[in-house]
Design an enzyme around this catalytic site. Structure first.
Site, mmCIF file in Angstrom:
data_model
loop_
_atom_site.group_PDB
_atom_site.id
_atom_site.type_symbol
_atom_site.label_atom_id
_atom_site.label_comp_id
_atom_site.label_asym_id
_atom_site.label_seq_id
_atom_site.Cartn_x
_atom_site.Cartn_y
_atom_site.Cartn_z
ATOM 1 N N ASN A 72 0.834 -1.208 0.000
ATOM 2 C CA ASN A 72 0.000 0.000 0.000
ATOM 3 C C ASN A 72 0.867 1.255 0.000
ATOM 4 O O ASN A 72 1.951 1.288 0.600
ATOM 5 C CB ASN A 72 -1.030 -0.002 1.131
ATOM 6 C CG ASN A 72 -0.453 -0.180 2.517
ATOM 7 O OD1 ASN A 72 0.635 -0.702 2.677
ATOM 8 N ND2 ASN A 72 -1.189 0.256 3.516
ATOM 9 N N CYS A 129 -4.141 0.822 -2.334
ATOM 10 C CA CYS A 129 -4.031 -0.453 -1.629
ATOM 11 C C CYS A 129 -2.889 -1.268 -2.243
ATOM 12 O O CYS A 129 -2.474 -1.033 -3.377
ATOM 13 C CB CYS A 129 -5.324 -1.243 -1.755
ATOM 14 S SG CYS A 129 -6.678 -0.669 -0.714
ATOM 15 N N GLU A 184 -3.056 -4.106 -3.439
ATOM 16 C CA GLU A 184 -3.520 -4.785 -4.648
ATOM 17 C C GLU A 184 -3.394 -3.878 -5.878
ATOM 18 O O GLU A 184 -3.222 -4.361 -6.993
ATOM 19 C CB GLU A 184 -4.984 -5.229 -4.478
ATOM 20 C CG GLU A 184 -5.196 -6.322 -3.430
ATOM 21 C CD GLU A 184 -5.327 -5.780 -2.008
ATOM 22 O OE1 GLU A 184 -5.010 -4.602 -1.766
ATOM 23 O OE2 GLU A 184 -5.764 -6.552 -1.143
ATOM 24 N N CYS A 221 -10.157 -5.487 0.172
ATOM 25 C CA CYS A 221 -11.369 -4.674 0.254
ATOM 26 C C CYS A 221 -12.203 -4.905 -1.015
ATOM 27 O O CYS A 221 -11.735 -5.517 -1.986
ATOM 28 C CB CYS A 221 -11.013 -3.194 0.417
ATOM 29 S SG CYS A 221 -10.338 -2.426 -1.073
HETATM 30 N N1 THU Z 1 -5.319 -1.841 2.497
HETATM 31 C C1 THU Z 1 -4.732 -2.537 1.489
HETATM 32 O O1 THU Z 1 -3.630 -2.200 1.031
HETATM 33 N N2 THU Z 1 -5.377 -3.623 1.004
HETATM 34 C C2 THU Z 1 -6.559 -4.103 1.474
HETATM 35 O O2 THU Z 1 -7.082 -5.065 0.937
HETATM 36 C C3 THU Z 1 -7.187 -3.462 2.632
HETATM 37 C C4 THU Z 1 -6.605 -2.172 3.059
HETATM 38 C C5 THU Z 1 -4.625 -0.648 2.997
HETATM 39 C C6 THU Z 1 -5.286 0.652 2.602
HETATM 40 C C7 THU Z 1 -4.731 1.582 3.663
HETATM 41 O O3 THU Z 1 -3.469 2.081 3.218
HETATM 42 C C8 THU Z 1 -4.521 0.688 4.864
HETATM 43 O O4 THU Z 1 -4.595 -0.643 4.400
HETATM 44 C C9 THU Z 1 -5.567 0.880 5.946
HETATM 45 O O5 THU Z 1 -6.835 0.751 5.438
#
Ligand code: THU
Length: 164
Positions: A78, A89, A91, A122
């Site tokens: 992320n 994110c 992903e 998410c």
């Molecule tokens: N986050 C991800 O990178 N992937 C996910 O599937 C869920 C959430 C990150 C987004 C943000 O930078 C941190 O986690 C907190 O939500």
């Protein structure tokens, strides 16, 4: 690198200890021919990716790794932003790397947080992954191996458009 070496980065702009770059950014062919998924190796790649996260606002680093059908492994972390809503994110950067490494279809995926625990993508990222998923895409979660189809039932995707 062992799993125990995968520690989360701390603080704004903090850089992780240097590691072998090919472990993180290279298209390491851990599974030539797309054989049985080595989840332990995929987890390690996700945890290494997590150490590259830029998460000064949430303090919640995430790393993701995916095995492509040709055996290539890609990863992502992320990358947050001072304009909170535009943060990426893990992903998002993973699918960016997928394209940068020449494309392909994801057959296996895993995602970890700063403690090394498994998290599930998410909603938006489930759709992102669906775009590049193989017919069946396996996912390792805290509750075991499942599929993207179970996480995103009746999904709309590229195959729908191809039928037009
Ligand atoms: N986050 C991800 O990178 N992937 C996910 O599937 C869920 C959430 C990150 C987004 C943000 O930078 C941190 O986690 C907190 O939500």
């Amino acid at each position: 690198m062992s799993n125990d070496d995968a520690t989360p980065p701390s603080g704004r702009g903090a850089r992780p200890e240097p590691t072998d770059d090919t472990e993180v950014t290279g298209s390491l062919r851990l599974f030539p021919g797309g054989g049985a998924v080595d989840w332990e190796k995929l987890n390690t790649r996700a945890r290494i990716a997590m150490t590259r996260a830029y998460a000064p606002y949430s303090g919640y680093p995430v790393g993701a790794a995916a095995l492509l059908s040709d055996g290539t492994v890609i990863s992502g972390c992320n990358v947050e932003n001072a304009s909170y809503g535009v943060g990426l994110c893990a992903e998002c950067t993973l699918v960016g790397q997928l394209r940068m490494e020449g494309g392909g279809e994801i057959v296996a995926f895993t995602c970890v947080n700063g403690d090394g625990g498994h998290i599930t993508p998410c909603g938006r990222c489930r759709q992102l992954l669906h775009e590049f998923s193989a017919e069946t895409m396996y996912m390792l979660t805290a509750e075991g191996v499942t599929t993207l189809a179970e996480m995103l039932p009746q999904a709309f995707g590229p195959r729908d458009l191809a039928e037009r």
